[in-house]
Design a protein around this motif. Structure first.
Motif, PDB file in Angstrom:
ATOM      1  N   SER A 196       0.146  -1.522 -10.780  1.00 43.84           N
ATOM      2  CA  SER A 196       0.273  -0.758  -9.488  1.00 43.84           C
ATOM      3  C   SER A 196      -1.693  -0.516 -10.258  1.00 43.84           C
ATOM      4  O   SER A 196      -2.181  -0.024 -10.783  1.00 43.84           O
ATOM      5  N   VAL A 197      -2.214  -0.392  -9.161  1.00 41.03           N
ATOM      6  CA  VAL A 197      -3.823  -0.337  -8.919  1.00 41.03           C
ATOM      7  C   VAL A 197      -4.591   0.808  -7.701  1.00 41.03           C
ATOM      8  O   VAL A 197      -4.669   1.134  -7.463  1.00 41.03           O
ATOM      9  N   PRO A 198      -4.228   1.843  -8.832  1.00 42.96           N
ATOM     10  CA  PRO A 198      -5.162   3.341  -8.406  1.00 42.96           C
ATOM     11  C   PRO A 198      -6.570   2.934  -7.301  1.00 42.96           C
ATOM     12  O   PRO A 198      -7.451   2.213  -8.009  1.00 42.96           O
ATOM     13  N   LEU A 199      -6.759   3.732  -6.514  1.00 44.95           N
ATOM     14  CA  LEU A 199      -7.350   3.391  -5.163  1.00 44.95           C
ATOM     15  C   LEU A 199      -7.857   5.280  -4.813  1.00 44.95           C
ATOM     16  O   LEU A 199      -7.583   6.054  -4.800  1.00 44.95           O
ATOM     17  N   ALA A 229       0.794  -1.549  -0.120  1.00 43.30           N
ATOM     18  CA  ALA A 229       0.129  -0.315  -0.051  1.00 43.30           C
ATOM     19  C   ALA A 229       0.769   1.487  -0.194  1.00 43.30           C
ATOM     20  O   ALA A 229       1.483   1.766   1.070  1.00 43.30           O
ATOM     21  N   ILE A 230       0.628   2.054  -0.412  1.00 43.27           N
ATOM     22  CA  ILE A 230       1.642   3.563  -1.033  1.00 43.27           C
ATOM     23  C   ILE A 230       0.945   4.493  -1.485  1.00 43.27           C
ATOM     24  O   ILE A 230      -0.929   3.999  -1.872  1.00 43.27           O
ATOM     25  N   ASP A 231       1.241   5.963  -1.197  1.00 41.95           N
ATOM     26  CA  ASP A 231       1.313   6.800  -1.870  1.00 41.95           C
ATOM     27  C   ASP A 231       1.661   7.419  -3.117  1.00 41.95           C
ATOM     28  O   ASP A 231       3.302   7.684  -1.973  1.00 41.95           O
ATOM     29  N   LYS A 232       1.814   7.152  -4.071  1.00 40.94           N
ATOM     30  CA  LYS A 232       2.815   7.458  -4.865  1.00 40.94           C
ATOM     31  C   LYS A 232       3.653   8.638  -4.608  1.00 40.94           C
ATOM     32  O   LYS A 232       4.647   9.028  -5.307  1.00 40.94           O
ATOM     33  N   SER A 233       2.347   9.543  -4.884  1.00 43.75           N
ATOM     34  CA  SER A 233       3.181  11.162  -4.555  1.00 43.75           C
ATOM     35  C   SER A 233       3.307  11.341  -3.551  1.00 43.75           C
ATOM     36  O   SER A 233       4.336  12.010  -3.396  1.00 43.75           O
ATOM     37  N   ASN A 234       3.472  10.692  -2.584  1.00 38.64           N
ATOM     38  CA  ASN A 234       4.080  11.166  -1.558  1.00 38.64           C
ATOM     39  C   ASN A 234       5.431  10.082  -0.928  1.00 38.64           C
ATOM     40  O   ASN A 234       6.230  11.153  -0.865  1.00 38.64           O
TER      41      ASN A 234
END
Length: 466
Positions: A253-256, A211-216
């Motif tokens: 990568s699956v966007p949420l 689980a990631i926040d890619k922008s962060n």
């Protein structure tokens, strides 16, 4: 756990991917990419609860909760040991041969933990051995292994041993490694976690969900590698470099999205109990209902696409400020849902956008009163741009049906109310803007008590925040 954001279809998607790829002997890795507070942890917990426990062996590794370990590999060992010890106790769920396999794997990992602990002095050894008191009798054996590790490159030796344990476990289980809260770790540590996971799982029968926040995470990755993107398109360059780097660890990568709230009051965690329904007729005799259904509709529309954590913070702030306002002795005739909705809108303006108001009522020269929205791009809050969706939701809520009201003088001097939204616009309006309209003035006298209370509420809200 109640699915307030309609996440089950997303969970079903993850289960389908796992079912198709968990047999891959070389492993597979997916990332759930969503904003901080979008509910990634909730999704992971629900997913784990829905996978059959006799088929999957799931290790849940919270990177942020375990970042006090200087070496992420030790944290991963600790998580695996605790999980194996936990399920070994549930003997009724497993055949005896499987139970022995789990015990053996746990024992091997515990010895490794002692060995690597000797190398990484700063870790908390108790965390690795607390569930196995008999292990204290094997300290001597662990020390011997530690000596071997010292002379044989500790990480490489430990990694090889862990991979052997995983291979043995995969004979009876599908191995699932869930990694959560990675984007909350310090930049250097987050990168180290990714690298260690790659060393452990690459080419192994392990399905990873990260689980990631890619922008962060992108900022962390660029800082660690000394990338300083400026012109001409810094954000594009940052994400391009991040995507290239993450391909080493992640297959897809699956966007949420932040989801769409269901029409439920549970999201308020009991805040609505401080308020009550209120009904009256408009000038044409049609009912205006500030009831539970209208409140649910408002919440669903207002917080569509807004992360759950921000919603919880807004409701918490509203509850505190409402109670503080009542404590001053200023009270409305009735704490209706209309007042609650005003308080929520006021909190959004103050807490999110650092503005005293997001909208005012303008008296046009032709006698028509319309809702005017402030451009949030000029907010003093540096994070306001991220939540522009809230301002758009507010506009849509009031303007979708072209709600408006006009200054029409009639004998009763009571201003027309068309529906619930036009009533709310009354509460949002500034009386000074309509001082020259007698019909409007009369109506404001009708809601004067509520306006006094809400003015005190705004005052307290601004004092708390600014």
């Amino acid at each position: 756990m109640t699915d307030h954001l309609s996440r089950q279809p997303f969970i079903n998607l993850l289960k389908n991917i796992i079912a198709n790829q968990s047999k891959n002997k070389n492993g597979y890795s997916i990332a759930i990419d969503g904003d901080w507070g979008s509910g990634k942890t909730w999704i992971l917990n629900m997913l784990e609860s829905q996978l059959p426990s006799d088929e999957y062996l799931i290790f849940h590794y919270n990177a942020w909760e375990n970042d006090f370990y200087e070496e992420p590999l030790v944290a991963l060992l600790s998580v695996m040991i605790e999980k194996l010890n936990e399920i070994t106790k549930q003997k009724s769920l497993y055949e005896s041969v499987v139970t022995e396999l789990l015990k053996e794997a746990s024992s091997d990992l515990e010895i490794l933990a002692i060995g690597i602990a000797k190398y990484f002095i700063k870790i908390d050894i108790d965390r690795s051995i607390k569930s196995k008191r008999k292990l204290l009798n094997r300290i001597k054996q662990g020390t011997k292994i530690a000596d071997d590790i010292d002379s044989m490159l500790p990480l490489r030796k430990t990694l090889a041993e862990i991979r052997d344990v995983i291979k043995n476990l995969s004979k009876n289980f599908k191995i699932l490694l869930v990694v959560d809260e990675l984007d909350r770790c310090l930049p250097e540590y987050a990168i180290k976690v990714l690298e260690r996971l790659h060393h452990v799982c690459n080419g192994m029968p392990v399905f990873q969900i990260i689980a990631i926040d890619k922008s962060n995470l992108a900022d962390s990755i660029c800082k660690v590698f000394g990338k300083n993107f400026s012109n001409p398109s810094p954000q594009h360059n940052i994400m391009q470099f991040t995507d290239s780097y993450l391909q080493k660890f992640i297959d897809i990568s699956v966007p949420l999205s932040n989801g769409k709230p269901d029409k439920s009051l549970e999201v308020m965690n009991g805040l609505e109990k401080e308020f009550c329904e209120w009904t009256r007729d408009n000038s044409a005799g049609a009912p205006i209902n500030f009831n539970e259904n209208f409140l649910e509709e408002f919440l669903a529309e207002m917080f569509s696409g807004i992360d759950r954590r921000l919603q919880e913070k807004v409701f918490s702030q509203v509850e505190l400020c409402h109670k503080m306002t009542l404590a001053t002795g200023v009270k409305p005739e009735l704490c209706s849902y209309a007042i609650l909705i005003y308080e929520i809108i006021s909190c959004i303006a103050s807490y999110v956008f650092h503005s005293k108001n997001l909208c005012t009522v303008k008296n046009d020269s032709n006698g028509t009163f319309t809702l005017v929205f402030k451009d949030v791009e000029f907010s003093s809050n540096p994070y306001a741009d991220k939540y522009k969706q809230l301002a758009e939701n507010l506009k849509d809520f009031f303007c979708l049906n072209k709600t408006y009201y006009t200054s029409l003088y009639i004998k009763s001097d009571v201003f027309f109310i068309r529906d619930e939204k036009s009533y709310l616009m009354k509460l949002l309006a500034d009386e000074e803007n309509i001082y020259n309209d007698y019909g409007q003035k009369t109506y404001f006298n009708f809601i004067a008590e509520a306006k006094v209370f809400l003015a005190k509420y705004d005052e307290i809200m601004h004092t708390m925040l600014f």
